[in-house]
Design an enzyme around this catalytic site. Structure first.
Site, PDB file in Angstrom:
ATOM      1  NE  ARG A  69      -2.540  -1.207   3.409  1.00 18.95           N
ATOM      2  CZ  ARG A  69      -1.877  -0.675   4.423  1.00 18.95           C
ATOM      3  NH1 ARG A  69      -1.733   0.628   4.512  1.00 18.95           N
ATOM      4  NH2 ARG A  69      -1.410  -1.442   5.374  1.00 18.95           N
ATOM      5  CE1 TYR A 197       0.125  -6.236  -2.578  1.00 18.64           C
ATOM      6  CE2 TYR A 197      -0.445  -4.190  -1.470  1.00 18.64           C
ATOM      7  CZ  TYR A 197      -0.123  -5.524  -1.415  1.00 18.64           C
ATOM      8  OH  TYR A 197      -0.090  -6.161  -0.216  1.00 18.64           O
ATOM      9  CE  LYS A 206      -5.983  -3.332   4.884  1.00 21.33           C
ATOM     10  NZ  LYS A 206      -6.192  -4.306   5.908  1.00 21.33           N
ATOM     11  CG  HIS A 226      -6.974  -2.881  10.338  1.00 18.96           C
ATOM     12  ND1 HIS A 226      -5.638  -2.623  10.502  1.00 18.96           N
ATOM     13  CD2 HIS A 226      -7.045  -3.787   9.336  1.00 18.96           C
ATOM     14  CE1 HIS A 226      -4.926  -3.331   9.640  1.00 18.96           C
ATOM     15  NE2 HIS A 226      -5.763  -4.051   8.927  1.00 18.96           N
ATOM     16  CB  SER A 248      -0.898  -4.248   7.579  1.00 18.21           C
ATOM     17  OG  SER A 248      -2.069  -3.519   7.325  1.00 18.21           O
ATOM     18  CB  ALA A 249       2.364  -7.608   7.884  1.00 15.56           C
ATOM     19  CB  CYS A 250       0.886  -7.461  13.619  1.00 12.01           C
ATOM     20  SG  CYS A 250       2.010  -6.064  13.634  1.00 12.01           S
ATOM     21  CE  LYS A 252      -6.533  -7.473  11.385  1.00 10.06           C
ATOM     22  NZ  LYS A 252      -5.806  -6.611  10.438  1.00 10.06           N
ATOM     23  CG  ASP A 277      -7.708  -6.941   6.966  1.00 13.63           C
ATOM     24  OD1 ASP A 277      -6.836  -6.663   7.808  1.00 13.63           O
ATOM     25  OD2 ASP A 277      -7.850  -6.302   5.910  1.00 13.63           O
ATOM     26  NE  ARG A 375      -0.450  -8.752   1.940  1.00 17.22           N
ATOM     27  CZ  ARG A 375      -0.978  -8.299   3.070  1.00 17.22           C
ATOM     28  NH1 ARG A 375      -2.110  -8.782   3.526  1.00 17.22           N
ATOM     29  NH2 ARG A 375      -0.372  -7.369   3.764  1.00 17.22           N
ATOM     30  NE  ARG A 406       5.645  -7.009  13.780  1.00 17.50           N
ATOM     31  CZ  ARG A 406       6.087  -8.251  13.565  1.00 17.50           C
ATOM     32  NH1 ARG A 406       7.279  -8.602  13.974  1.00 17.50           N
ATOM     33  NH2 ARG A 406       5.347  -9.110  12.933  1.00 17.50           N
TER      34      ARG A 406
END
Ligand code: SAT
Ligand code: MN
Length: 595
Positions: A69, A197, A206, A226, A248-250, A252, A277, A375, A406
């Site tokens: 993104r 993308y 989103k 989210h 994002s990318a933690c 979920k 998400d 992805r 994080r």
């Protein structure tokens, strides 16, 4: 074709504007799916994967400059800059339409323009929202078919006079200098040009379900968040649901599909996935908060997904999936770092270059085969743990809301807020180290309130206010928690195993919502005592557990300053209640020293 006159007029206007060769209305049929897939294969936008290994599945590479993104190119175009807030880039609506319009104009020449009527949420639920996306990307059209409910059924639901979010997407020339992702909340419209993308291009995700929806949610009295949604079933068959928000990318998707760890097997827990998400939350007739997943698929990070980290995801992506920016082997299989099995000897990487395991670049650094933000797109219905209630039009009732970031230090494994407003403060002060899902420096700490920083469609000071207001309106509010799976020891090693073992924390959270569970009251909220969690089978030294639940005053004093610096960016607009929470925390930390 649509009965809706507004839609018809909008589509013909855009066709004149973008000048595609043809206009294709997406009907959602199986026949159409196969036709689009065949077309995308012949134009080389997709590669058909090995039908034995990956039935019905395809491979795609996005442009190498278009792999995450683009938050710096994402704007809220409302009339007044202050309404977008310090959390958003802002552009005046006229300027937005003009700039994106210049890029979009004529850019569909030689291409088809797909018109995708889609519903976020099950078609016909009073909580669902309809959008129509225009796109010149067949890849986007095929992804939207997985991620949302599309086609004729949606047009029927829309009817002659229904309202919809106008979502314009054009790849243009994929030039990052001519890329803009614009949101016009007052017009219920999204214009995205220059990217193909994920979140930049799948506008139901989103853009609509968070940025536009959060704006609508404030007006209409609900929450667009989210968050993943999952159900935890106990031995007796009682199911309780929680939502959890992480940047994002933690992890979920992993948490949403969690498999109970060995040590807790005897307790007979079963996890049900509702969403991974996004959650739309409303107050139900019973006075509780209810959550529904507006999406129909998962757009998950591939690297790191394996049968240990997420067996349910592996099963979900066995068929009918699209893989983007991972390794493609010469025999038509996909692979990624920290995936399943050995890397293929003969393959091409996410850039389309020849690749083999152990490959190094000119500087001797290992060359990743898959992009870290590579992805998979897969239908939610294929998930073995999908909840029987995932398509219930009213959603599922929520017992706990969990925020997380994080953090290598500072934040203990879990904190229970003192009450709703303190929970809002916990959410508002979430910070996280940056991941690969957004362009920028990985690892850098940033404040990411409620994991919504890149997704809140208006001034976040007003968003906090809205959360505080919601607290007053929910007769039986869920409890709010903060978790951190990522605390490290002095040597940089993670203290907590994460993944399935996170159920141990969820177990404590549900115990607390039920009035049980051992905790000690600290200045930052309730924290489990070192013996509170069931860690059977973990072989974890008591010392490690003590470190995980440790609250270090010095850390929190520094942290407090970070909160203040962040809050100051909102100026006068920030609710006094947030400052009240801030000062109360400061006082609690002070009196803890005195005591
Ligand atoms: O690219 S997406 O926004 O869809 C994925 C993510 O950042 O979580
Ligand atoms: Mn996300």
């Amino acid at each position: 074709m649509a009965k809706n006159l507004e839609l018809q007029a909008w589509v013909s206007e855009l066709a004149k504007f973008g000048q595609p060769d043809r206009v294709v209305w997406i009907d959602g049929s199986q026949e159409e799916k196969e036709r689009l897939e065949a077309e995308a294969v012949s134009s080389k936008e997709l590669t058909r994967l090995n039908p034995q290994e990956h039935p019905g599945s395809f491979y795609h590479r996005s442009d190498p400059n278009d792999v995450a993104r683009s938050e710096h190119l994402t704007y809220i175009c409302c009339k007044r800059k202050e309404d977008a807030g310090p959390n958003n880039n802002w552009m005046a609506p006229e300027e937005g339409y003009r700039k994106a319009g210049e890029i979009f104009s004529g850019s569909m020449k030689g291409r088809a323009m797909y018109v995708i009527p889609f519903s976020m949420g099950v078609i016909g639920s009073p909580f669902s929202k309809i959008g129509v996306q225009i796109t010149d990307s067949i890849y986007v059209a095929l992804n939207m078919r997985i991620m949302t409910r599309v086609g004729t059924k949606v047009l029927e639901q829309l009817g002659a006079n229904g309202k919809f979010t106008k979502c314009l997407h054009g790849k243009a020339d994929l030039n990052v200098n001519r890329r803009l992702i614009l949101h016009f909340p007052d017009d219920n419209a999204i214009w995205s040009v220059g990217s193909g993308y994920g979140g930049n291009a799948l506008l139901g995700k989103k853009c609509l379900s968070l940025r536009i929806a959060s704006f609508l949610a404030r007006q209409e009295g609900w929450l667009a968040e989210h968050m993943l949604i999952l159900g935890i079933e106990d031995k007796k068959g009682k199911v309780e649901y929680v939502t959890a928000a992480f940047p994002s990318a933690c992890g979920k998707t992993n948490l949403a599909m969690l498999i109970p760890p060995e040590g807790l097997k005897a307790k007979g827990y079963k996890i049900w996935t509702v969403g991974d998400d996004i959650a739309w939350l409303r107050i139900g007739p019973d006075g509780r908060l209810w959550a529904m997943n507006p999406e129909a698929g998962f757009f998950g990070v591939a690297p790191g997904t394996n049968s240990k980290s997420n067996p349910n995801a592996l099963a979900t992506i066995k068929k009918n999936s699209i893989f983007t920016n991972v390794v493609l082997s010469d025999d038509g299989k996909v692979w990624w770092e920290d995936g399943e099995g050995p890397a293929p000897e003969k393959a091409t990487d996410w850039r389309g270059k020849p690749w083999k395991p152990g490959l190094k670049d000119a500087q001797g650094k290992p060359v990743l085969g898959a992009h870290p933000n590579g992805r998979f797109t897969a239908p939610a219905s294929q998930c073995p743990s999908i909840s029987p209630h995932w398509e219930d039009p009213q959603g599922v009732p929520i017992s706990a809301i969990i925020f997380g970031g994080r953090r290598e230090r500072v934040a203990p494994l879990v904190i229970e807020s003192l009450d709703w407003n303190h929970g809002v403060y916990l959410g508002a002060t979430v910070a996280s180290e940056r991941t690969a899902a957004q362009d920028g420096k990985i690892g850098e700490l940033r404040r990411d309130p409620m994991a919504m920083l890149p997704f809140c469609g208006y001034n976040m000071a007003d968003y906090f206010r809205h959360w505080l207001e919601m607290g007053k309106r929910i007769p039986k509010p869920p409890k709010i928690f903060h978790v951190n799976w990522f605390r490290k020891d002095g040597k940089g090693k993670f203290l907590w195993p994460g993944f399935g073992d996170n159920l141990r924390v969820l177990e404590w959270i549900l115990a607390r919502t039920g009035g049980q569970g051992k905790a000690r009251k600290t200045p930052i909220g309730y924290v489990p005592t070192a013996d509170a969690l069931d860690i059977s089978g973990l072989n974890m030294p008591t010392e490690t557990m003590q470190k995980l639940v440790e609250v270090r005053r010095e850390d929190w004093e520094t942290e407090l300053e970070g909160h203040k610096t962040y809050f100051d960016t909102f100026g006068q607009r920030l609710s006094p209640e947030m400052w009240k929470q801030h000062h109360a925390l400061k006082d609690r930390l002070k009196s803890a020293v005195a005591a």
